[in-house]
Design a protein around this motif. Sequence first.
Motif, PDB file in Angstrom:
ATOM      1  N   GLU A  78       0.817  -1.207   0.000  1.00 22.78           N
ATOM      2  CA  GLU A  78       0.000   0.000   0.000  1.00 22.78           C
ATOM      3  C   GLU A  78       0.856   1.265   0.000  1.00 22.78           C
ATOM      4  O   GLU A  78       0.352   2.349  -0.314  1.00 22.78           O
ATOM      5  N   GLU A  79       2.122   1.154   0.375  1.00 25.98           N
ATOM      6  CA  GLU A  79       2.990   2.338   0.436  1.00 25.98           C
ATOM      7  C   GLU A  79       3.250   2.920  -0.953  1.00 25.98           C
ATOM      8  O   GLU A  79       3.573   4.095  -1.084  1.00 25.98           O
ATOM      9  N   THR A  80       3.124   2.091  -1.972  1.00 26.10           N
ATOM     10  CA  THR A  80       3.325   2.586  -3.337  1.00 26.10           C
ATOM     11  C   THR A  80       2.074   3.320  -3.789  1.00 26.10           C
ATOM     12  O   THR A  80       0.995   2.724  -3.882  1.00 26.10           O
ATOM     13  N   LYS A  81       2.213   4.605  -4.039  1.00 28.39           N
ATOM     14  CA  LYS A  81       1.078   5.447  -4.415  1.00 28.39           C
ATOM     15  C   LYS A  81       1.006   5.612  -5.929  1.00 28.39           C
ATOM     16  O   LYS A  81       1.972   5.348  -6.655  1.00 28.39           O
ATOM     17  N   GLU A  82      -0.163   6.039  -6.370  1.00 24.94           N
ATOM     18  CA  GLU A  82      -0.364   6.295  -7.792  1.00 24.94           C
ATOM     19  C   GLU A  82       0.611   7.377  -8.281  1.00 24.94           C
ATOM     20  O   GLU A  82       0.694   8.455  -7.685  1.00 24.94           O
ATOM     21  N   GLY A  83       1.378   7.086  -9.301  1.00 22.78           N
ATOM     22  CA  GLY A  83       2.319   8.058  -9.880  1.00 22.78           C
ATOM     23  C   GLY A  83       3.703   8.024  -9.286  1.00 22.78           C
ATOM     24  O   GLY A  83       4.592   8.779  -9.747  1.00 22.78           O
ATOM     25  N   ASP A  84       3.970   7.209  -8.277  1.00 24.53           N
ATOM     26  CA  ASP A  84       5.320   7.114  -7.690  1.00 24.53           C
ATOM     27  C   ASP A  84       6.312   6.624  -8.735  1.00 24.53           C
ATOM     28  O   ASP A  84       5.964   5.811  -9.612  1.00 24.53           O
ATOM     29  N   ILE A  85       7.539   7.129  -8.637  1.00 24.68           N
ATOM     30  CA  ILE A  85       8.602   6.705  -9.539  1.00 24.68           C
ATOM     31  C   ILE A  85       9.055   5.299  -9.157  1.00 24.68           C
ATOM     32  O   ILE A  85       9.322   5.017  -7.972  1.00 24.68           O
TER      33      ILE A  85
END
Length: 362
Positions: free
Chosen positions: A352-359
């Motif tokens: 869940e730590e990976t957000k929309e648009g993260d590199i």
Amino acid sequence: MKSNIIKSSALLFTALVVLSGCEKKKEETAKPVIEPKVETFLLAKEKLTTELRLPAELTGFQQVDLYAKVSSYVKTLKVDIGSKVKKGQLLIVLEAPEISSQLAAAESRLKSMEAIYATSKSTYNRLYETSKVEGTISKNDLEMASGKKNSDYAQYQAAIAAHKEISIMRGYLEIRAPFDGVVAARNVNLGTFVGPAGKGSDLPLLTIQEQSKLRLAVSVPELYTGYLHPGDEMSFNVKSLPDTFTAKITRMSGALDLKLRSERVEMDVHNTKGNLLPGMVAEVLLPLNAKDSTYVIPKTALVSSAEGLYVVKVVNHKATRIDVKKGREIDDKIEIFGDLTPNDKLVKIASEETKEGDIINE
């Protein structure tokens, strides 16, 4: 003079230290932040074959509880628990004296009405033959004779029907086997009162089961019903026997049980050795073979959160969440369905730590 020189040197040293610190900070500030590498994989389709273990129940292929149709007493009991019977075999003889009396009365009335009808018919035939000579028999007399004959015939037919009804009731006093099987239960003894109502109807007289052929019934959850088809072979075992048995799916209900939300699936089991008994609980191993290839991913790539189920897709080094639905699971793999295409790049260990648009640094 000497003290002034010392003071100037100290100031110069302090300035150099401060300048050096500033340059070091600038270098640290200018140094780029390196993102940790993320492991990815290319999405591909494959056929996932799994097995499902479910409890099932063995029952007789045919089973019937035999009751008494008329109020009577058990006169003769020809079988007991465990007796093997053939179709049409006499099992129990019941006794009802009132039925015998009714049958005798019906036979007497039948003979009486038969004689009356024969007389009226003969009378009409004679009058009819005589009426052929003009002026001998009036038309009214002939019509009355015809009406009497028809009335007696109707009474005669009613007597036949009444006699047949009593004869059928008399036949109910003999309980016969409806098919080949085994007597699984007996609830009466000689002299027991039995009947269609009251205390005598609480329990069946006998229970007959066909045990040479059994039904194996299992309730399959809705999620897995699409993977099973008539003719599919499966294996099962029971606790009391070490052997593993096989059977093929013969019938599927084609509808879900409203309480369990499952489909009833039945297999026919040929019990040639007689070692399987109706009522046994079995454990069935059902093969779930997919018709077509589906997307299969590691379980670590699927994120389950309050926002739903999704996978993280990498597009131009940026994270994109794709909502999916999960299917079957086997070991560390899981089947998913969603807006995906082959060779999509997905994060192997997603969170869940990976957000929309993260590199995403691959």
